[in-house]
Scaffold this motif. Structure first.
Motif: not given
Length: 123
Positions: A116-121
């Protein structure tokens, strides 16, 4: 056996773009369906997109159609998800997954997963 490692996550403003990628290894890479799932904070993991072994067929969740594009490069053993017009609701941990058969949209259909890799918008 397929091993998957995601990369490319980060912080982006709403309306921006980001590309997450997944490097794969294994003897059966060219014959597996690949997919992206995501898990928003406090929610269940959900389907995002999938691509067939040859890249001929793709499937997208309604929430990302027209904004996200899945692609694969079998020569480089990679699958990517180009995310455009990002929204705060896209914030999640993004996972790549692989299955030897079918274009499943359920996580239960996939046998192999990345970390997993974190994506924050941000809004």
């Amino acid at each position: 056996q397929v091993q998957l490692v995601e990369s490319g996550g980060g912080l982006v403003q709403a309306g921006g773009s980001l590309r997450v990628s997944c490097a794969a290894s294994g003897r059966t890479f060219n014959t597996v369906t690949l997919a992206w799932f995501r898990q928003p904070p406090g929610k269940e993991r959900e389907f995002v997109a999938s691509i067939s072994s040859t890249g001929a067929y793709t499937t997208y969740a309604d929430s990302v159609k027209g904004r996200f594009t899945i692609s694969r490069d079998n020569a480089k053993n990679t699958v990517s998800l180009q995310m455009d017009s990002l929204k705060p609701e896209d914030t999640a941990v993004y996972y790549c997954a692989a299955t030897p058969t079918g274009l499943f949209t359920s996580s239960r259909g996939y046998a192999y997963w990345g970390q997993g890799t974190q994506v924050t918008v941000s809004s």
